[in-house]
Design an enzyme around this catalytic site. Structure first.
Site, PDB file in Angstrom:
ATOM      1  N   ASP A 267       0.877  -1.161   0.000  1.00 36.28           N
ATOM      2  CA  ASP A 267       0.000   0.000   0.000  1.00 36.28           C
ATOM      3  C   ASP A 267       0.921   1.219   0.000  1.00 36.28           C
ATOM      4  O   ASP A 267       2.106   1.126   0.341  1.00 36.28           O
ATOM      5  CB  ASP A 267      -0.940  -0.016   1.220  1.00 36.28           C
TER       6      ASP A 267
HETATM    7  C1  GLC Z   1      -4.270   4.441  -0.321  1.00 40.78           C
HETATM    8  C2  GLC Z   1      -5.174   3.249  -0.092  1.00 40.78           C
HETATM    9  C3  GLC Z   1      -5.129   2.242  -1.201  1.00 40.78           C
HETATM   10  C4  GLC Z   1      -4.895   2.997  -2.509  1.00 40.78           C
HETATM   11  C5  GLC Z   1      -3.485   3.540  -2.454  1.00 40.78           C
HETATM   12  C6  GLC Z   1      -3.181   4.429  -3.672  1.00 40.78           C
HETATM   13  O1  GLC Z   1      -3.716   4.845   0.884  1.00 40.78           O
HETATM   14  O2  GLC Z   1      -5.048   2.563   1.149  1.00 40.78           O
HETATM   15  O3  GLC Z   1      -6.381   1.560  -1.209  1.00 40.78           O
HETATM   16  O4  GLC Z   1      -5.044   2.126  -3.598  1.00 40.78           O
HETATM   17  O5  GLC Z   1      -3.232   4.285  -1.272  1.00 40.78           O
HETATM   18  O6  GLC Z   1      -3.988   5.549  -3.656  1.00 40.78           O
END
Ligand code: GLC
Length: 745
Positions: A267
């Site tokens: 993430d």
């Molecule tokens: C965010 C989210 C994830 C998302 C990623 C990119 O913090 O937790 O679901 O796809 O970062 O935006």
């Protein structure tokens, strides 16, 4: 009286290629796996150390490097589960200001789950895949399948409810549909990311049985049946190790047990150290030192944990390239499945077919929670009676507020969004006058990451004034339709925070109570991804769960309210009367206990496997609206369940009303006597059947051991214990129509 015979397959049998059931050819390239492996090994042999290092981490907010020298293009990803996020600048969270990236917003995944229709999930994935292709995105960061453990979780609207079986059956076709277009799904957030408030500091403490019976099944199905090409590690910790480089979740369960051959993506900001990232199964590092939402270090890419620090460690002999080569193999496999896939079709954006898909998903996912007869007419309040209606009053900020902007990373920039008010005005044009009253003021902002709604919702009137105006207008209306709920603003169903209370915000309760006493035909349409308290539920004759349903919201909701479409959605989570009727809150097991150093909060899932209806059954609680509950404008009658000689369970269902409709027949299994405590019942099958008035169908469920088993964490395996079982057939978890006992020898 025609009777259709329908054979239902078991959970395992459903693992058959979805093609059989989506009546679609599996795309040719999905079969030439061996050719891909040859190309992977060939490319790997040719790559330099620098090239290998470059492909395992980001080079911009949403892209990672290819290998230009070998003709492998850069790799682009984007959010999110409900539509393709607008482009941000190379290395900023702000908008790139493109003029060709206004997309279509599909309904939130909780609405998709509420359709209980895997075919619709396939259509959803396909349509989103076509939008992604047009936008040049090779991987969509979604779908999310974290389990609905608490109704406060800010991101429940992005997920598929409380039951692992329902989520499993709905996520597989979504992944299949998306990847049938050569766009990778990236299932998230693996695992145990079931609330938002302290998502980066939470260390989840959960027993193995609960992990395997409740929190892993949907991920396992997405990987082992849906064949997802990527999966996203979550921010939180499990067993004190960050999920983006977690030995047990990634190396042991995902890659060894489930034989996952795709890529583990972090993430954004979920990677925390090089050694663990190298050794514990992380394959692509994205978004380090950002919060994945709005802030973060720029141009840090060479300093990513899997960038120069990793290269330096290899140079110093701390690591060979063994782990790196394994990561690069997986990334190359992802390239040959997507960017290097010769058969990938062309994509298209905002097509009529996509709008039609969005309407279909929305109409099938809206849930009619309550629809009582009017005392005066002895007929149900809904659908709106088009023959007699003269004046409809629409009330509430959610009747006009755009919902596709906001909520966190799933926020979108849409080509259009039909509001509930506009949808009703369009549908009732020439039929009835549609008046409007604000009713309450909630969140008047309308901007996310630089995308603005352009709406000016400013209104300085007090709650008393707003309620008084609505009540005055209600007196002369034939119907009062209130659109309330939450709105994806911070703390109101939004990423990064959880709700602070179960109650509706903005004095909506007072508004609804005032309107219900002013007009007998008051309908409440709740726009949210979560259950909310409804202390006035007994005073309101009709209640609809409208979800966050995207670009076609107003069209779909109007179609349901006037009866063009017959609602068939059913709740994918239990709607309890109060917060402490959820296990996580009854046991004070949310949000957890801070450690001394205030850096980590231990969240122990004390309720164990007793999540949702499993908890309600155990505690003998009566939900306000049960898991699997949803009404129709027609009625259905169930025959008696019977067990066939081959062990299958058969039940007939008849449409006993006056209009066509769909019913979702649910199969729950009860282990009458077990050596370990088990839930009273567990969902192990369902079938949505469409029936004409008077028509009946025989639904047959075949039973196999996977449906009877529990996870024995002392043996680390699933066990089906011989003894007595019951198959319960229900229209919801609280509406069991019939049951039949049987023995497992
Ligand atoms: C965010 C989210 C994830 C998302 C990623 C990119 O913090 O937790 O679901 O796809 O970062 O935006």
């Amino acid at each position: 009286m025609t009777t259709k015979k329908i054979i239902i397959t078991t959970a395992l049998a459903l693992a058959l290629p979805l093609a059989a059931y989506a009546q679609k050819e599996l795309p040719a390239y999905l079969d030439d796996t061996k050719e891909i492996e040859v190309r992977v090994e060939d490319a790997l042999k040719r790559m330099t150390l620098d090239e290998k290092i470059r492909v395992v981490h980001a080079q911009s907010k949403f892209s990672s490097a290819g290998v230009p020298r070998l003709g492998l293009p850069d790799f682009w990803t984007d959010d999110g589960p409900h539509g393709v996020r607008p482009d941000v600048l190379w290395d900023e969270w702000e908008q790139a200001g493109q003029t060709n990236d206004s997309c279509l917003a599909f309904p939130a995944l909780t609405c998709l789950a509420a359709t209980w229709n895997p075919e619709i999930a396939y259509l959803y994935g396909e349509s989103l895949g076509e939008e992604a292709l047009y936008r040049g995105k090779d991987m969509i960061l979604g779908p999310g399948v974290n389990i609905y453990r608490t109704p406060l979780n800010g991101r429940n609207f992005e997920y598929m409810g409380e039951d692992p079986y329902l989520a499993s059956r709905m996520v597989v076709p979504y992944v299949e549909g998306l990847q049938s277009k050569g766009v990778a799904a990236c299932v998230k957030h693996y695992a145990l990311n079931n609330d938002e408030e302290y998502r980066n500091q939470v260390n989840v403490v959960v027993d193995d049985r609960t992990l395997h019976e409740i929190y892993l099944p949907a991920f396992k199905a997405a990987i082992t049946e849906g064949k997802a090409w990527a999966i996203m590690g979550a921010y939180n910790l499990y067993k004190n190790q960050h999920n983006c480089h977690n030995e047990i979740l990634l190396n042991k369960i995902l890659k060894q047990d489930w034989k996952f051959d795709g890529v583990v993506v972090s993430d954004w900001g979920g990677t925390h150290n090089t050694d663990e990232a190298v050794m514990n199964g992380l394959d692509m590092e994205f978004g380090s030192w950002t919060n994945g939402l709005s802030w973060g270090a720029s141009n840090a890419y060479d300093n990513y944990y899997l960038a120069n620090p990793y290269k330096k460690a290899i140079k110093e002999g701390k690591f060979t390239t063994k782990e790196l080569d394994e990561k690069v193999r997986r990334v190359l496999r992802l390239f040959f499945r997507t960017t290097m896939n010769r058969n990938r079709p062309a994509g298209f954006l905002c097509s009529e077919s996509h709008y039609e898909a969005a309407r279909k998903i929305a109409e099938e996912g809206v849930v009619l929670l309550k629809n009582d007869n009017l005392r005066s007419t002895k007929t149900p309040v809904l659908p709106i009676d088009l023959k007699s209606v003269k004046r409809v009053l629409v009330v509430g900020e959610n009747a006009v507020k755009m919902m596709t902007v906001g909520g966190g990373s799933s926020s979108l920039k849409v080509q259009r969004e039909i509001s509930p008010l506009d949808g009703l005005r369009t549908r009732l044009k020439g039929v009835a006058e549609v008046d409007y009253a604000r009713g309450y003021v909630g969140d008047v902002t309308g901007e996310y990451n630089g995308v603005t709604t352009g709406q000016n919702l400013k209104d300085d009137r007090s709650a008393d004034e707003l309620i008084a105006e609505a009540v005055a207008k209600a007196k002369g209306a034939d119907y009062v339709i209130v659109f309330g709920g939450l709105n994806k603003s911070d703390y109101q169903d939004c990423e990064g925070h959880d709700r602070k209370e179960f109650a509706l915000p903005y004095a909506q309760d007072r508004l609804v109570e005032a309107l219900a006493s002013a007009n007998a035909r008051t309908v409440f349409v709740n726009i949210s991804g979560n259950a909310v308290a409804m202390p006035w539920a007994s005073q309101v004759p009709a209640i609809v769960q409208g979800w966050f349903i995207g670009s076609e919201a107003g069209t779909a909701l109007a179609s349901i309210l006037v009866g063009d479409a017959n609602p068939s959605g059913k709740l994918p989570f239990s709607w309890m009367n109060s917060l402490n009727e959820y296990g996580a809150h009854a046991l004070n097991a949310y949000p957890g206990t801070w450690r001394e150093d205030k850096k980590i909060i231990d969240e122990e899932y004390k309720e164990g496997i007793f999540v949702g209806y499993r908890w309600a059954d155990k505690e003998k609680l009566k939900p306000l609206f049960a898991f699997g509950h949803g009404l129709s404008y027609t009625t259905f009658e169930y025959g008696k369940a019977e067990r066939l000689p081959n062990g299958d369970i058969k039940v007939s269902v008849r449409n006993t009303g006056s209009r066509a409709g769909a019913e979702i027949v649910q199969l729950y299994i009860r282990d009458v006597k077990s050596s370990l405590p088990r839930p009273v019942k567990e969902l192990k099958g369902f079938k949505k059947v469409w029936l004409q008035p008077g028509e009946s169908v025989e639904v047959v469920f075949s039973i196999d051991n996977s449906m009877l088993s529990y996870y024995d964490d002392t043996k680390g395996e699933w066990v089906a214990e011989p003894g007595q079982f019951e198959a319960l057939i229900g229209a919801s978890a609280s509406d069991i129509k019939c049951k039949v006992a049987f023995d497992l020898k």
